[in-house]
Design an enzyme around this catalytic site. Structure first.
Site, mmCIF file in Angstrom:
data_model
loop_
_atom_site.group_PDB
_atom_site.id
_atom_site.type_symbol
_atom_site.label_atom_id
_atom_site.label_comp_id
_atom_site.label_asym_id
_atom_site.label_seq_id
_atom_site.Cartn_x
_atom_site.Cartn_y
_atom_site.Cartn_z
ATOM 1 N N LYS A 125 0.819 -1.209 0.000
ATOM 2 C CA LYS A 125 0.000 0.000 0.000
ATOM 3 C C LYS A 125 0.858 1.266 0.000
ATOM 4 O O LYS A 125 0.319 2.381 -0.095
ATOM 5 C CB LYS A 125 -0.956 -0.030 1.186
ATOM 6 C CG LYS A 125 -1.977 -1.163 1.103
ATOM 7 C CD LYS A 125 -2.867 -1.205 2.323
ATOM 8 C CE LYS A 125 -3.865 -2.357 2.251
ATOM 9 N NZ LYS A 125 -3.206 -3.673 2.310
ATOM 10 N N LYS A 160 -8.249 1.681 6.176
ATOM 11 C CA LYS A 160 -7.756 0.318 6.345
ATOM 12 C C LYS A 160 -6.334 0.335 6.902
ATOM 13 O O LYS A 160 -5.618 1.340 6.795
ATOM 14 C CB LYS A 160 -7.790 -0.447 5.022
ATOM 15 C CG LYS A 160 -7.096 0.242 3.855
ATOM 16 C CD LYS A 160 -7.362 -0.502 2.550
ATOM 17 C CE LYS A 160 -6.792 0.248 1.346
ATOM 18 N NZ LYS A 160 -7.078 -0.447 0.070
ATOM 19 N N ARG A 210 -8.142 -7.978 -10.530
ATOM 20 C CA ARG A 210 -6.785 -8.427 -10.240
ATOM 21 C C ARG A 210 -6.106 -8.726 -11.576
ATOM 22 O O ARG A 210 -6.576 -9.561 -12.348
ATOM 23 C CB ARG A 210 -6.813 -9.670 -9.357
ATOM 24 C CG ARG A 210 -5.515 -10.489 -9.285
ATOM 25 C CD ARG A 210 -4.295 -9.692 -8.815
ATOM 26 N NE ARG A 210 -4.471 -9.054 -7.539
ATOM 27 C CZ ARG A 210 -4.219 -9.640 -6.372
ATOM 28 N NH1 ARG A 210 -3.804 -10.895 -6.343
ATOM 29 N NH2 ARG A 210 -4.383 -8.962 -5.252
ATOM 30 N N ARG A 224 -13.214 -9.407 -9.548
ATOM 31 C CA ARG A 224 -13.762 -9.930 -8.302
ATOM 32 C C ARG A 224 -14.872 -8.994 -7.854
ATOM 33 O O ARG A 224 -14.611 -7.849 -7.484
ATOM 34 C CB ARG A 224 -12.655 -10.037 -7.255
ATOM 35 C CG ARG A 224 -11.493 -10.922 -7.697
ATOM 36 C CD ARG A 224 -10.282 -10.753 -6.813
ATOM 37 N NE ARG A 224 -9.754 -9.403 -6.886
ATOM 38 C CZ ARG A 224 -8.733 -8.956 -6.142
ATOM 39 N NH1 ARG A 224 -8.138 -9.763 -5.290
ATOM 40 N NH2 ARG A 224 -8.311 -7.711 -6.268
ATOM 41 N N ARG A 232 -16.009 -5.375 0.333
ATOM 42 C CA ARG A 232 -14.752 -6.036 -0.010
ATOM 43 C C ARG A 232 -14.981 -7.069 -1.108
ATOM 44 O O ARG A 232 -15.966 -7.789 -1.101
ATOM 45 C CB ARG A 232 -14.164 -6.716 1.234
ATOM 46 C CG ARG A 232 -13.882 -5.754 2.374
ATOM 47 C CD ARG A 232 -13.541 -6.485 3.652
ATOM 48 N NE ARG A 232 -14.640 -7.334 4.090
ATOM 49 C CZ ARG A 232 -14.559 -8.214 5.085
ATOM 50 N NH1 ARG A 232 -13.422 -8.352 5.743
ATOM 51 N NH2 ARG A 232 -15.611 -8.950 5.424
ATOM 52 N N ASP A 272 -4.177 -4.417 -8.323
ATOM 53 C CA ASP A 272 -5.620 -4.283 -8.173
ATOM 54 C C ASP A 272 -6.065 -2.965 -8.791
ATOM 55 O O ASP A 272 -5.478 -1.907 -8.512
ATOM 56 C CB ASP A 272 -6.015 -4.333 -6.699
ATOM 57 C CG ASP A 272 -5.726 -5.684 -6.063
ATOM 58 O OD1 ASP A 272 -5.629 -6.674 -6.813
ATOM 59 O OD2 ASP A 272 -5.587 -5.744 -4.827
ATOM 60 N N GLU A 280 -3.607 -1.108 -5.481
ATOM 61 C CA GLU A 280 -2.547 -1.842 -4.782
ATOM 62 C C GLU A 280 -1.633 -2.520 -5.781
ATOM 63 O O GLU A 280 -2.055 -2.861 -6.899
ATOM 64 C CB GLU A 280 -3.134 -2.913 -3.840
ATOM 65 C CG GLU A 280 -3.801 -2.367 -2.604
ATOM 66 C CD GLU A 280 -4.119 -3.459 -1.582
ATOM 67 O OE1 GLU A 280 -3.507 -4.553 -1.650
ATOM 68 O OE2 GLU A 280 -4.983 -3.214 -0.723
ATOM 69 N N ASN A 282 0.643 -5.910 -5.414
ATOM 70 C CA ASN A 282 0.897 -7.035 -4.510
ATOM 71 C C ASN A 282 2.137 -7.805 -4.959
ATOM 72 O O ASN A 282 2.142 -8.411 -6.034
ATOM 73 C CB ASN A 282 -0.316 -7.967 -4.491
ATOM 74 C CG ASN A 282 -1.571 -7.260 -4.012
ATOM 75 O OD1 ASN A 282 -1.779 -7.114 -2.820
ATOM 76 N ND2 ASN A 282 -2.386 -6.798 -4.950
#
Length: 312
Positions: A125, A160, A210, A224, A232, A272, A280, A282
């Site tokens: 993040k 978050k 994703r 998603r 979420r 993302d 994000e 990852n």
């Protein structure tokens, strides 16, 4: 030539193999004739000359409930392997960071995927803020005054933990939400690090995409979609996977960040994207490759092993 591969991961016995990317990588490695050794991070032991791990040789099969056969526990010198897959799940805490320091002692003679130095330097993040022009308005802070001002400026926000994962601790706080002060107090008491506040993107109802990049190139994507009762989109909290193609905007994002990812030795990366916004990057333990393959997309496990084998 068969390679000796060590896999640093969470307990193999408890994997849900249908959607597990680590398992997909192990299946592909085994199909190529590579030999697999499985171990947990808590068995790592570093001396002045050697990084050891206690684990087991393993064979895998795509059979739920009967997916792995483990050999006898033994102590192995990780420096004698051709590659190590660093695939334990976050949180990105001091235990995770310490594991990157330990693996740094064998990399790159033993190829660690992803490069442990770059994983340590790319918390998901925070690293994404290098590409701020693609992001929604975002604040990193634990100062209540700053966070309250950010909420007043943007109204509907997401709050978050900075080092959370899997959708844990993610809250949507609308402009009229009276839980804001209490939740902020809870975050301050619970976390020592700053938090992340981000303008809420309504397009999340259409899905959180994703996208997987392999060696800096976009390889596939999956959308998603969150459950009706949840903000979420993470699949393990009820997000529904759907096939997806890349938009022009997403191609632009991948082309902008891809060369930097490759330069850093980040072979397997998941980003993302919500609407037109990158949220994000990852690099620790990305997921999604089995779902992409299931929907007729690329065999990303094969692409990852192609990239690893070129380096060996």
């Amino acid at each position: 030539m068969p390679l000796r591969i060590a896999v640093q991961m969470d307990p193999i016995e408890t994997l849900s193999i249908k959607g597990d990317s680590t398992f997909a990588l192990m299946l592909e490695a085994q199909a190529r004739g590579h030999r697999l050794f499985y171990y947990r991070t808590q068995t790592l032991a570093l001396t002045s000359a050697t990084l050891w791990a206690s684990g087991q040789d393993v064979t895998v099969r795509d059979e739920p409930g009967n997916h792995a056969t483990l050999g006898k526990m033994r102590r192995a010198d990780l420096g004698t392997f051709d590659a190590v897959l660093m695939r334990q799940d976050p949180p990105f805490d001091m235990g995770y960071i310490t594991a990157t320091h330990l693996l740094e002692h064998i990399h790159p003679k033993t190829l660690v995927v992803n490069d442990p130095i770059e994983v340590r330097n790319a918390p998901e993040k925070l690293f994404v803020l290098r590409y701020g022009k693609f992001m929604p308005e975002t604040l990193i802070s634990r100062d209540p005054v700053e966070i309250a001002a950010f909420r007043r400026a943007h109204g509907d926000i997401i709050l978050k933990p900075l080092y959370g994962n899997g959708g844990a601790g993610v809250f949507r706080l609308g402009e009229a939400d009276q839980n804001f002060a209490a939740l902020l107090e809870l975050f301050i008491q619970t976390f020592r690090e700053p938090f992340i506040a981000q303008r809420y993107i309504p397009d999340v109802r259409k899905g959180d995409k994703r996208i997987i990049l392999v060696d800096g190139k976009a390889a596939g994507a999956i959308n998603r979609v969150p459950a009706i009762s949840d903000n979420r989109s993470n699949m393990h909290v009820g997000g529904k996977p759907e096939p997806a193609a890349l938009t022009k905007r997403e191609e632009e994002i991948c082309e902008a960040i891809g060369p930097d990812l490759k330069k850093r030795g980040l072979i397997f990366v998941g980003i993302d994207v919500i609407g037109d916004y990158l949220t994000e990057i990852n690099v620790t333990s990305p997921t999604g490759i089995r779902e992409i393959r299931r929907f007729g997309g690329a065999d990303i496990a094969a692409l990852i092993w192609d990239a690893i084998e070129v380096r060996r």
